[in-house]
Write a protein that holds these residues in place. Structure first.
Motif, short mmCIF file in Angstrom:
data_model
loop_
_atom_site.label_atom_id
_atom_site.label_comp_id
_atom_site.label_asym_id
_atom_site.label_seq_id
_atom_site.Cartn_x
_atom_site.Cartn_y
_atom_site.Cartn_z
N ARG A 1 -4.52 10.39 -5.08
CA ARG A 1 -4.42 8.94 -4.83
C ARG A 1 -5.85 8.49 -4.31
NH1 ARG A 1 -1.38 10.99 -0.44
NH2 ARG A 1 -2.61 10.86 1.66
N ASN A 2 -6.80 9.47 -3.91
CA ASN A 2 -8.05 8.80 -3.61
C ASN A 2 -9.11 8.78 -4.83
OD1 ASN A 2 -7.43 8.55 -0.96
ND2 ASN A 2 -7.79 10.86 -0.57
N SER A 3 -8.57 9.03 -6.06
CA SER A 3 -9.26 9.04 -7.22
C SER A 3 -8.67 8.13 -8.46
CB SER A 3 -9.39 10.47 -7.92
OG SER A 3 -10.08 10.40 -9.05
N LEU A 4 -8.87 6.78 -8.52
CA LEU A 4 -8.32 6.31 -9.52
C LEU A 4 -8.58 6.87 -10.94
CD1 LEU A 4 -6.73 3.62 -10.41
CD2 LEU A 4 -9.15 2.37 -10.55
N ILE B 1 -5.96 9.46 -11.35
CA ILE B 1 -4.58 8.82 -11.74
C ILE B 1 -4.60 8.27 -13.25
CG2 ILE B 1 -3.12 7.02 -10.92
CD1 ILE B 1 -3.91 7.29 -8.15
N GLU B 2 -5.47 7.76 -13.48
CA GLU B 2 -5.62 7.18 -15.00
C GLU B 2 -5.53 8.26 -15.97
OE1 GLU B 2 -8.05 2.90 -14.69
OE2 GLU B 2 -9.04 4.79 -15.11
N ALA C 1 -1.90 2.22 -12.54
CA ALA C 1 -2.77 2.94 -12.05
C ALA C 1 -3.26 2.47 -10.49
CB ALA C 1 -3.76 3.63 -12.91
N THR C 2 -4.00 1.33 -10.48
CA THR C 2 -4.50 0.69 -9.57
C THR C 2 -3.78 0.59 -8.42
OG1 THR C 2 -6.14 -0.54 -10.86
CG2 THR C 2 -5.72 -1.49 -8.93
N SER D 1 -2.97 4.02 -6.55
CA SER D 1 -4.14 4.36 -5.91
C SER D 1 -4.32 3.70 -4.79
CB SER D 1 -5.50 4.30 -6.63
OG SER D 1 -5.77 2.91 -6.79
N LYS D 2 -3.91 2.57 -4.39
CA LYS D 2 -3.94 1.87 -3.35
C LYS D 2 -2.92 1.87 -2.25
CE LYS D 2 -7.26 -1.54 -5.06
NZ LYS D 2 -7.52 -3.15 -5.14
N GLN E 1 -7.57 -4.33 -12.54
CA GLN E 1 -7.77 -2.81 -13.54
C GLN E 1 -9.05 -2.43 -13.19
OE1 GLN E 1 -6.69 -5.71 -14.74
NE2 GLN E 1 -7.23 -6.13 -16.65
N SER E 2 -9.27 -1.22 -13.54
CA SER E 2 -10.71 -0.51 -13.40
C SER E 2 -11.55 -1.23 -14.53
CB SER E 2 -10.61 0.88 -13.80
OG SER E 2 -10.17 1.36 -15.08
#
Length: 435
Positions: free
Chosen positions: A211-214, A217-218, A291-292, A295-296, A321-322
């Protein structure tokens, strides 16, 4: 003529009841019409009638023709031995019990007010999408409000039952259920099945480890979704110039899918639907926004159950989004303009269709009525949906101000108006009864 209208006529006694006789010439008095049975067995239970001065307590079976008793094979079903009166529109055949005795029969034809049949036929034959549209203004305000309350609760219960089914499939794990149920609704109907399958293929506990790496997760989501272009997944293809982001995504997916044994869970890209969607609603963009969110929020379930204000939910779904997905609608296809973040309309739909039913299901499962009240209050604070169905109701001067209104009216339209279940509708039944 059908059994629905006959059930209605019997239930509310819309026929001449003075000096009643059975078709066999016995005096008949009805003390209690009984309870409508929606399960297998006779149509009405706990009926109380007097036939030739003898009181009978049991069931009533309704048929258009008496011979339907044999057509439905009730003569072989012991459940129908409790029938004390056979109510029909046309008595075309004497019916006997298994012991050979004649089953008392009441024929309604000739006893029913014609206005009831005429109004019912008018509603059933109406071409308007809402059958009672031409008569709707004649219905009382309280009848309309009562129906709104009824259908809203029915809609919430129906959706909550789907959540509970998912909950049972997840070994009664609310965190997994929340992740899958919410993820499914990021498909915004067209891609719901694909999103649900993806969330079932990528376990929540795996995503939580990253969860600390978007980016990771993506990688897990896009890779398992089968959306990373094939050329990006083939390391031997050195002639293809890859975006740096896609290279990183591919590298992370190859490593993580091997680590967690997800290679065989990879979906096919044809499972995702892009046709007739606005680019901002493409599943690639929605997946990046999902995904965002993941992650949050390390615990979406706890977040939802502890949220008090609906405004906090809107804040939660203000998803950006990223960077890559701010400039792309699809892989390797750069957008001419900036891809918008999740808008308020999309956030509303997620709250209405995902969060609220989830809270209703949890409230029912844990017997916490306060959560149910809170979920309904959220609906009352969200602006109404604007679609073809709500516009039909507005044409009839029904006020559609909040999501509670629009959700109720959608249920009313889909499950009463479309199948012409007018007799089960408070308004429809009132119009049929009126002179």
């Amino acid at each position: 003529m059908n059994e629905d209208i006959l059930n209605f006529i019997w239930r509310f006694q819309y026929f001449e009841t003075g000096h009643l006789q059975t078709d066999e010439g016995q005096s008949l008095s009805i003390s209690r019409t009984g309870l409508l049975n929606t399960n297998a067995g006779p149509d009405f239970t706990h009926v109380r009638v007097q036939i030739d001065g003898v009181e009978w307590v049991g069931c009533v079976e309704i048929h258009v023709k008496a011979s339907d008793w044999l057509l439905h094979q009730h003569e072989n079903d012991k459940a129908y031995e409790s029938v004390v009166l056979h109510v029909v529109w046309e008595n075309d055949l004497p019916i006997r019990r298994q012991d050979g005795t004649l089953l008392p029969t009441l024929t309604l034809k000739g006893l029913v007010r014609l206005s009831i049949l005429e109004r019912y036929a008018q509603l059933q034959d109406e071409k308007d999408e809402i059958p009672c549209a031409k008569l709707f203004s004649q219905a009382g305000h309280l009848q309309k409000l009562g129906m709104l309350d009824k259908v809203l609760l029915e809609r919430l219960e129906k959706k909550a039952s789907l959540v509970i089914e998912l909950f049972q499939n997840n070994q009664q794990n609310w965190k997994d259920t929340t992740y899958q149920w919410l993820g499914q609704h990021f498909g915004f109907k067209l891609n719901d099945p694909a999103f649900l399958r993806l969330t079932q293929n990528v376990p929540w506990k795996v995503l939580q480890k990253h969860r600390n790496s978007l980016l990771q997760i993506e990688a897990l989501l896009f890779g398992t979704a089968g959306l990373i272009p094939e050329s990006e997944l083939q390391a031997s293809n050195s002639t293809h110039q890859m975006d740096e982001y896609v290279q990183d995504l591919n590298r992370e997916y190859q490593f993580l899918s091997a680590k967690y044994g997800l290679q065989n869970s990879r979906m096919e890209d044809h499972e995702w639907k892009f046709l007739r969607l606005r680019p901002a609603g493409f599943p690639t963009v929605r997946l990046a926004q999902f995904a965002t969110l993941l992650s949050k929020n390390p615990s979406l379930f706890t977040t939802f159950t502890h949220t008090e204000k609906v405004s906090s939910l809107f804040d939660l779904f203000q998803l950006q989004q990223s960077v890559y997905w701010k400039g792309h609608f699809r892989f390797a296809k750069k957008s001419k303009s900036t891809v918008p973040d999740m808008g308020k309309d999309a956030a509303s739909l997620l709250i209405i269709n995902a969060v609220v039913p989830l809270m209703v299901a949890y409230a029912r499962q844990r017997h916490v009525p306060e959560l149910l009240d809170k979920a309904i209050s959220w609906l009352s604070e969200i602006p109404a949906e604007n679609n073809r169905i709500t516009r039909e109701w507005e044409r009839l001067e029904m006020k559609v101000k909040t999501a509670a209104d629009s959700q109720a009216l959608i249920e009313w339209y889909n499950n009463y108006c479309t199948p012409r279940k007018c007799l089960d509708c408070t308004v429809g039944a009132a119009l049929v009864r009126s002179n």
